[in-house]
Enzyme design. Sequence first.
Site: not given
Length: 329
Positions: A186, A214-217, A237-238, A240
């Site tokens: 990201t 799925r949604v990340g951070d 980043t990483g 989420g």
Amino acid sequence: MKSRRNFLKALPALGALPFLSFKGLERKPTATKKRYQKGLVLSTWNFGLKANEAGAESFQKGGKAVDMVEAAGRRMEDDLSELSIGLGGFPDRDGHTTLDACIMDHHGKAGSVCFLEQIKHPVSVARAIMEKTPHVVLVGEGAQQFALKNGFELDTYKNPEAVKAWKEWLVKSEYKPVINIENHDTIGILAMDAQGDMSGACTTSGLAFKMRGRVGDSPIIGSGLYVDNEVGAATATGLGETILRSCSSFLIVELMRQGMSPQAACEEAIQRLVKINTPGILKVEDYQACFLACNAAGEVGAYSVHPGFTYAIWKEGKAEVIPSKSMLG
Ligand code: SD4
């Protein structure tokens, strides 16, 4: 109920009492140092150099911080060979590339788009949501409809390399949301303009072969990004899920508000993230999380769980990549 009603009725009178005064809650600028006004662009990972170039070009043309971060995000989304950002990104486990992005400006306005398909520039959709709607977040089909009505075009591009990797993954279909510890992913971007105002943006295709939906951070305000013009800004980043559990970007800005340097705030937030996620939820060797922050004086900090995280900085015309310190050696 009755006592609550009485309390509410009495509020105007009580407002005059010093012990109920809301004065202490007023937002005061905490940055005592002079604001940095010479232009700053920060982006996660080595590839951030390319993003920063676009941010710097925008600065040199007189762009505001929000224009700088949008330009930087778009530059990355334009590169369709990029496997973790934009339409070239790895698909989900059903073969669809779904995109997450967000943006925040110096007024504290925010726009976010999640689970967006077949639109090339999610960061600009996020900006349009921020500027043209009364909302902060749009997702999926509704976000795509909004984009199409606002001048964005449907783009069905598929990156052959990403499709090939997905087909290989399908053979075992092992669903394990483990992030690459040392690989770039990201992009999170922070910028300051000639007025010393700051903005931030994030754009990603998220975890490779994630569950559909799925949604990340990255598009979640406060997790993948937070900007408070009075204090500072942070991005992440990483993996989420680890960042979502600890609301990390908001935490970093709040720690800076309390007087920590960006570096100390990133380090404290990593400690907190690890404490929340390990040992109960995940083994520390199974995830990476990385933070990048700056304050209103233009000081910068970065920290990650594992080594390997780098960030790109453009400051006073000089561009470089800097390796971040990490909690584990
Ligand atoms: C996510 N945080 O979707 C993103 C992915 C990422 O480095 O940042 N990878 O969880």
